[in-house]
Design an enzyme around this catalytic site. Structure first.
Site, mmCIF file in Angstrom:
data_model
loop_
_atom_site.group_PDB
_atom_site.id
_atom_site.type_symbol
_atom_site.label_atom_id
_atom_site.label_comp_id
_atom_site.label_asym_id
_atom_site.label_seq_id
_atom_site.Cartn_x
_atom_site.Cartn_y
_atom_site.Cartn_z
ATOM 1 N N GLU A 177 0.836 -1.209 0.000
ATOM 2 C CA GLU A 177 0.000 0.000 0.000
ATOM 3 C C GLU A 177 0.865 1.252 0.000
ATOM 4 O O GLU A 177 1.283 1.724 1.060
ATOM 5 C CB GLU A 177 -0.920 0.004 1.232
ATOM 6 C CG GLU A 177 -1.811 1.247 1.302
ATOM 7 C CD GLU A 177 -2.673 1.323 2.562
ATOM 8 O OE1 GLU A 177 -2.540 0.464 3.458
ATOM 9 O OE2 GLU A 177 -3.479 2.253 2.649
ATOM 10 N N LYS A 219 -2.497 -2.043 -3.160
ATOM 11 C CA LYS A 219 -3.553 -1.206 -2.567
ATOM 12 C C LYS A 219 -3.172 0.254 -2.811
ATOM 13 O O LYS A 219 -2.484 0.879 -1.984
ATOM 14 C CB LYS A 219 -3.677 -1.513 -1.070
ATOM 15 C CG LYS A 219 -4.675 -0.632 -0.343
ATOM 16 C CD LYS A 219 -5.059 -1.192 1.023
ATOM 17 C CE LYS A 219 -5.906 -0.198 1.797
ATOM 18 N NZ LYS A 219 -6.570 -0.776 2.966
HETATM 19 C C1 5MM Z 1 -7.431 1.451 8.763
HETATM 20 O O1 5MM Z 1 -6.408 2.405 8.614
HETATM 21 C C2 5MM Z 1 -5.160 1.882 8.118
HETATM 22 C C3 5MM Z 1 -3.974 2.523 8.742
HETATM 23 O O2 5MM Z 1 -4.125 2.691 10.047
HETATM 24 P P1 5MM Z 1 -2.923 3.381 10.865
HETATM 25 O O3 5MM Z 1 -2.689 4.714 10.248
HETATM 26 O O4 5MM Z 1 -3.514 3.473 12.215
HETATM 27 O O5 5MM Z 1 -1.743 2.472 10.804
HETATM 28 C C4 5MM Z 1 -4.955 2.265 6.662
HETATM 29 O O6 5MM Z 1 -3.818 1.650 6.139
HETATM 30 C C5 5MM Z 1 -6.111 1.864 5.849
HETATM 31 O O7 5MM Z 1 -6.115 0.467 5.731
HETATM 32 C C6 5MM Z 1 -6.023 2.457 4.468
HETATM 33 O O8 5MM Z 1 -5.551 3.773 4.484
HETATM 34 C C7 5MM Z 1 -7.397 2.455 3.875
HETATM 35 O O9 5MM Z 1 -8.223 3.202 4.704
HETATM 36 P P2 5MM Z 1 -9.104 4.309 4.043
HETATM 37 O O10 5MM Z 1 -9.805 4.956 5.203
HETATM 38 O O11 5MM Z 1 -8.141 5.216 3.352
HETATM 39 O O12 5MM Z 1 -10.026 3.571 3.106
#
Ligand code: 5MM
Length: 334
Positions: A177, A219
């Site tokens: 990601e 991702k």
């Molecule tokens: C769920 O949030 C993930 C990261 O958490 P931390 O910042 O606490 O480590 C993050 O990687 C998330 O999986 C992705 O950004 C996708 O989340 P969004 O909200 O962007 O769909």
């Protein structure tokens, strides 16, 4: 590395009409989300909330895998079942976030480097032995006047590739990601340029480190105008430029693509995915979702920590997951 096993997991993760549920907020991020709706941050509330998510009726019709934070992966539900075992039982693959966070990048003001490689081999072997099927590592790329630097992109790409290689050694599918943040006043052309250099650097590093590409899921962020840009590109343009960027910069044998929502509204995140999937027959890989906020936020806003609100919050969550699922097939009509 058991390639057959990796491909089998990729196939399940990318099964139509499903996508991934990101519920791997680290404790500080979860505290922030809870604070925004007045919920006390405690281990018990995090368990209650995550239990509400995974026990949503029919979730497995729309979700193929759930990304967990370490606390949830090792936590028991009120029934005494471990979250990871419950998910496996309802045919949702349990995955685990294994980075330890994006930290300030030395010598590079306003940039981040994701940490977590120390001891990773042992942690992965442990997660794998406990039933995890895939992992996630998030790198953060910030757009500004003079950033991202080549150093930030290269260092994060190399860490993503080292992580991915260790995952595959343990028969775990790596989700890589590289999140390009939406924050800023940049236009969509700048977002596209940064996406291009980031993706090209990432796939170069994956190749150098002998990562099996078919056993890897990307991702990415969408190619999108900054949230403070005055003339933000419309949904059609975002979807088209994102697809063009992926087709140009990603290998055709990649296991699949599952977008993050990155602060887009729920509607934007589904609409962009839906437009892209109108062209799904022309794409070499499946393009689906791995959303956190765009699936969860409206349910969290309704729940606010109250048991009386749980059933309706689950209806809201189920509805969002269903809309994302339809968008992943290009069949969303609004
Ligand atoms: C769920 O949030 C993930 C990261 O958490 P931390 O910042 O606490 O480590 C993050 O990687 C998330 O999986 C992705 O950004 C996708 O989340 P969004 O909200 O962007 O769909």
């Amino acid at each position: 590395m058991n390639i057959r096993m990796l491909e089998n997991t990729v196939e399940k993760m990318m099964e139509s009409p499903k996508g991934l549920l990101a519920m791997d907020e680290s404790s500080p991020t979860c505290a922030k989300r809870f604070a925004s709706v007045g919920i006390e941050d405690s281990e018990n509330n995090r368990r209650r909330y995550r239990e509400l998510l995974v026990t949503t009726p029919s979730l497995n019709e729309y979700i193929s895998g759930a990304i967990l934070f370490d606390e949830t992966f090792n936590q028991k539900m009120s029934t005494g079942d471990l979250f990871r075992d419950f998910l496996t039982k309802i045919n949702i693959l349990p995955g685990i976030k294994v980075d330890t966070g994006a930290k300030d990048f030395s010598g590079h003001h306003d940039e981040k480097i994701t940490e977590g490689l120390d001891g990773l081999r042992d942690r992965l072997a442990d997660y794998s032995s406990k039933g995890a099927k895939f992992c996630k590592w998030r790198a953060v790329i910030t757009i500004g006047e003079t950033i991202p630097s080549n150093a930030c992109i290269l260092s994060n790409s190399n860490s993503l590739a080292r992580y991915a290689s260790l995952c595959q050694e343990n028969d775990l599918v790596p989700i890589v990601e590289p999140e390009i943040l939406i924050n800023g006043d940049h236009d969509i052309i700048k977002s596209d340029k940064v996406s291009q250099i980031t993706l090209e650097s990432l796939f170069e590093q994956l190749d150098i480190l002998n990562v099996n590409i078919a056993g890897t899921i990307l991702k990415p962020s969408m190619v999108i105008s900054g949230d403070k840009n005055k003339k933000r590109a419309d949904t059609q343009t975002v979807a088209e430029m994102t697809l063009n960027r992926l087709v140009e910069s990603c290998p055709s044998n990649l296991g699949g693509v599952a977008f993050l929502s990155g602060g887009q509204s729920d509607e934007e995140a589904t609409e962009h995915l839906n437009i892209m999937n109108k062209k799904k027959s022309e794409l070499p890989w499946r393009v689906t979702f791995s959303y956190a906020r765009a699936i969860q936020q409206s349910a969290l806003n309704y729940w606010r920590g109250k048991d009386d609100n749980a059933e309706k919050a689950q209806d809201i969550l189920k509805n969002r997951a269903r809309l994302c699922s339809e968008a992943s097939m290009g069949s969303l009509t609004t």
